[in-house]
Design a protein around this motif. Sequence first.
Motif, short mmCIF file in Angstrom:
data_model
loop_
_atom_site.label_atom_id
_atom_site.label_comp_id
_atom_site.label_asym_id
_atom_site.label_seq_id
_atom_site.Cartn_x
_atom_site.Cartn_y
_atom_site.Cartn_z
N GLN A 75 -65.15 -84.38 14.89
CA GLN A 75 -65.51 -82.88 15.13
C GLN A 75 -66.68 -82.48 14.52
O GLN A 75 -67.54 -81.68 15.26
CB GLN A 75 -64.31 -82.05 14.90
CG GLN A 75 -63.00 -82.09 15.56
CD GLN A 75 -62.02 -81.01 15.16
OE1 GLN A 75 -62.24 -79.71 15.50
NE2 GLN A 75 -60.88 -81.20 14.76
N ASP A 113 -61.55 -88.48 26.39
CA ASP A 113 -60.93 -89.70 25.92
C ASP A 113 -59.30 -89.67 25.93
O ASP A 113 -58.92 -90.50 26.27
CB ASP A 113 -61.55 -90.02 24.55
CG ASP A 113 -61.12 -91.30 23.88
OD1 ASP A 113 -60.93 -92.10 24.77
OD2 ASP A 113 -61.00 -91.31 22.84
N THR A 115 -57.10 -86.79 19.08
CA THR A 115 -58.57 -86.34 18.79
C THR A 115 -58.45 -84.95 19.82
O THR A 115 -57.66 -84.88 20.74
CB THR A 115 -59.43 -87.33 18.79
OG1 THR A 115 -60.13 -87.40 20.27
CG2 THR A 115 -59.52 -88.35 18.06
N HIS A 116 -59.58 -84.41 19.41
CA HIS A 116 -59.80 -83.10 20.22
C HIS A 116 -60.93 -83.54 21.43
O HIS A 116 -61.57 -82.64 22.08
CB HIS A 116 -60.31 -81.94 19.51
CG HIS A 116 -59.23 -81.20 18.77
ND1 HIS A 116 -57.99 -81.18 19.33
CD2 HIS A 116 -59.28 -81.04 17.50
CE1 HIS A 116 -57.29 -80.85 18.35
NE2 HIS A 116 -57.90 -80.44 17.36
N HIS A 117 -61.44 -84.80 21.48
CA HIS A 117 -62.13 -85.44 22.51
C HIS A 117 -61.49 -85.54 23.83
O HIS A 117 -60.73 -86.53 24.24
CB HIS A 117 -62.43 -86.81 22.03
CG HIS A 117 -63.59 -87.21 23.02
ND1 HIS A 117 -64.09 -86.91 24.28
CD2 HIS A 117 -64.37 -88.70 22.90
CE1 HIS A 117 -64.83 -87.64 24.81
NE2 HIS A 117 -65.09 -88.69 24.07
N TRP A 171 -68.80 -84.92 24.90
CA TRP A 171 -68.61 -85.08 23.44
C TRP A 171 -69.68 -86.11 22.81
O TRP A 171 -69.96 -87.02 23.52
CB TRP A 171 -67.07 -85.75 23.60
CG TRP A 171 -66.77 -85.89 22.10
CD1 TRP A 171 -66.71 -87.02 21.05
CD2 TRP A 171 -66.08 -84.99 21.34
NE1 TRP A 171 -66.16 -86.44 20.11
CE2 TRP A 171 -65.54 -85.20 20.28
CE3 TRP A 171 -65.51 -83.41 21.80
CZ2 TRP A 171 -64.97 -84.64 19.28
CZ3 TRP A 171 -64.72 -82.80 21.13
CH2 TRP A 171 -64.49 -83.18 19.76
N GLY A 201 -63.45 -89.07 18.03
CA GLY A 201 -63.15 -87.88 18.29
C GLY A 201 -63.68 -86.85 17.06
O GLY A 201 -63.20 -85.84 16.58
#
Length: 671
Positions: free
Chosen positions: A119, A216, A211-213, A110, A117
Motif C-alpha cells: 500500500q 491480483d 492484499t488490496h491489489h 497498482w 500488495g
Amino acid sequence: MTAPFNFGQLKFLKALTEALFHEAEMAITPDQVVANVCDLFAKVGGTKLDEIRLSLTATEFVLGGPFFTEDDVAGRAQKLKDRLQNSQIDLFQDMARLRGIIYACYYGHWQPGLEPGDQSANAANPVHRQIGFTLPKFRQRGSYDVPLEPVRGREIDPAHILDADSLEDEYDVIVIGSGAGGGVAAYNIAAQGYKVLIVEAGPFYPSHAITHHELDMIASLYKHGALQTSTNRDFVVFQGRCVGGSSTINNGICLRVNEAGRTHPDAKDVLAKWASIGAPVDAAAFHASYDAVQAKLGIAPIEPRSGRHNGPHLINGWHNYAAASTDPREKRAVADWFAKNFGPPNTVNACAYCGYCNSGCAYGRRMGIAQTYLPEACRDHGARILPGTKADRIVWQTAFDGRREAEAVKLILPDQSKGLVRARVGVVVAAGTIASSKLLDRSDIDGTGYQVSLNVASPVVALMPEGVGGDAWDEDQMSSYVDCGDFLLESHFQPPMSMASLMPGWFGDHASRMKNFGRVHSAGILFPADRRGQIADGKLKFSLDIDDDIPVLRDAMATLTKVHFAAGALECYPALARGQTITRDMDVDAFFRDAIREQDDVTLSSSHPHGGNAINEDPQHGVVDPDCRVHGTTNVFVTDASVFPSCIRVNAQWTTMAMAQYATGRRDPFR
C-alpha cells in the motif's frame, strides 16, 4: 511468464483503450493499461484467455480491422458508438463488454512495491488521486472506528496443507470442494472420526497473503478471474476458486429463507415449494442447521457504522419512497441491516469495513469457512487439504445390493500429474453448481446440470449533491437491504477496479462518473430466475423468460431508481449497455419499459448459482435423495447449492452451509 497476446492484439488493445478514454483525462498511459490487461489474463490463463483472444480478433474485425487502429482517436470512438454502444445486435452487445475490462484495468492500476500488495508504494497512486480514493492504510480513523489491524489465530495451519508428495494413497472420505458446502461437510464428517481429505481446485490464500491489489486478488481467487460468463455472455457468474471457496471473497451476507421479520411476508415459501415438487425437507431440522452454522460463525446483524454511507442511504430512501406509495406490498416490505459472519459484530474482532470484501479480507476478520470449519477440521479432527487439485472423476465399484459405490477419485494434482486416491468409506461432492455438475457428469451420473437457478443482480448508481455525507467508499461493501417480495434491493459499494467495471457509461461520461467516486451512492437489485438454466458442455446456459422475468427486472430497476431519488439523488446511472442517465423529471417506469427489451440491454450478474443436481424423492426428477445421497449410489453425497430444487431468492451462503449441516451434521451419513 509467456505474453498472453500477440503484437496485433496488443496494438488493438492500445487503440481500443485510447478510444474508450476519448475526451477523458488519463492519469496513466494507454500502454500501462494494456500492461495491466496482460497481467490479468496471464494470471487467469486457460480457456478464458483463449476466449478473450478470439473476442479481440472478432471485435477488431467488426470495428474495421486494421483500419480501426490507423484511424484517429475521435474516429475510433465514433465507430465504438455506432457499432457497439448503440447496437441492438446481440453479438455486438457481447463485444461491447470489453469496455468493462479496459476500465477495470485502468482503475485497478497498482504500482509495484517492495512486497506484494504494498500500500505504501500506492500512497500516491495517480488513478486513486484522480478519483479521490484513499487506500485503507492511509484513511483517517477516530476512536469511533474499528482499527484496521489483523485478527490472529484463525488461519489454517500450513502444516495441514498437502502437496503431491505428502498426499496419501487412501482416506476414509474425500470431500471435493472447500467452500460453504464442502467445508461444513468436511468438519462434520471428520468430527465423526473419519480420516478426511479435502480437495480444492484453487490456491491456498491465508488472510495475511491477501492484499488490496484488486487485479491480483481477483485473478487469483476467482474462477476465471471473475470473468466467468454464461454461454450467451449475458450473465457474469462470480464464484470463488480458492481454499474456503466463495466464503473467502463474498460479502458475508447471511439470510435464511422465509425468516420471520426479515423476509417479505408475501414472499413464496421456499421449503413449501420444495415439498410440492417432491423434495421434502424437515423444516425444523433445517432451521436447526441454520442455528448450528450461526453459532459457529457468529452470524449477527452488522454494526451500522460499518455501512455508514450506502447502508442508511438505501434504508432512508426506501422509507421515504414507501411513505408515499399506495401499493400495500411496498408498505409490507422489510428494510433492514444485513446479518453477516464478519467479526462477530460488537466485539474487538468486528469487521473493520475496509471495503475490499470481494477481494478477500486481509485482516482475518471474516469468519469464513477458511477461518472456522476448515482449521478446526484439520487441527481438532485430522482432516487435510489438497489445494490446486482438480477432481477429474469418481471411480466406481458395484456394492452388494447392485448400487454403485465410490471406490476412488481420479485427481489432477498441483504438478499436473494424475493420481488415484482411494475412498474407503465415501465421497462428498461440494464444488459448486457448475463444477459439481461437471464432475458428476464425467462420473457417469445421469441427469446432472438441469434446472439451474440464479439470483440475478444489476446495479443502479446515483449521483448525490456535493457535501452529502462522507466518502461513499469508506465502508463495508454491502450493508442493508429491502425485501420487496418479488425482488430485493441491496446497498453496495466497490473499490476502484470493481466499481469501474460495473459503472455504466462510455468515454467522457464514464470518466466523469468515476471522478465523482466519493459522491456516488450505489445499490443493486436481486431477483430470482427460477430453474432457467442448465450446464451444457461444461458451461452454464441461461436465459431469462421474456414474459415472466423481464417485467420483474424492469420493475426492480425502476423501483431502485425511485428509491435513489427519494434519498436525494440528482441523477441515476442504471447498468444499461448504452449507459443512459435518468433524471428526476423523467417517467422512470416508461424509461425502463423502453430501455430493457431483452436481457442483452442490461448488465446482469450472479454470485449465487444453485440447482442442477436437485433433491427429489423420485430419481427421475432429481439427482440426489432427500438425504443428499446421489440416487443409485451407496456412498456419494452432494452438499452444496446444486441440490437446491428451486430458487431460494436470497443470498445463498447461509442456506448452502445449512444444507451441508442438514446432510452431515445431524447423523453419520455413511451409516
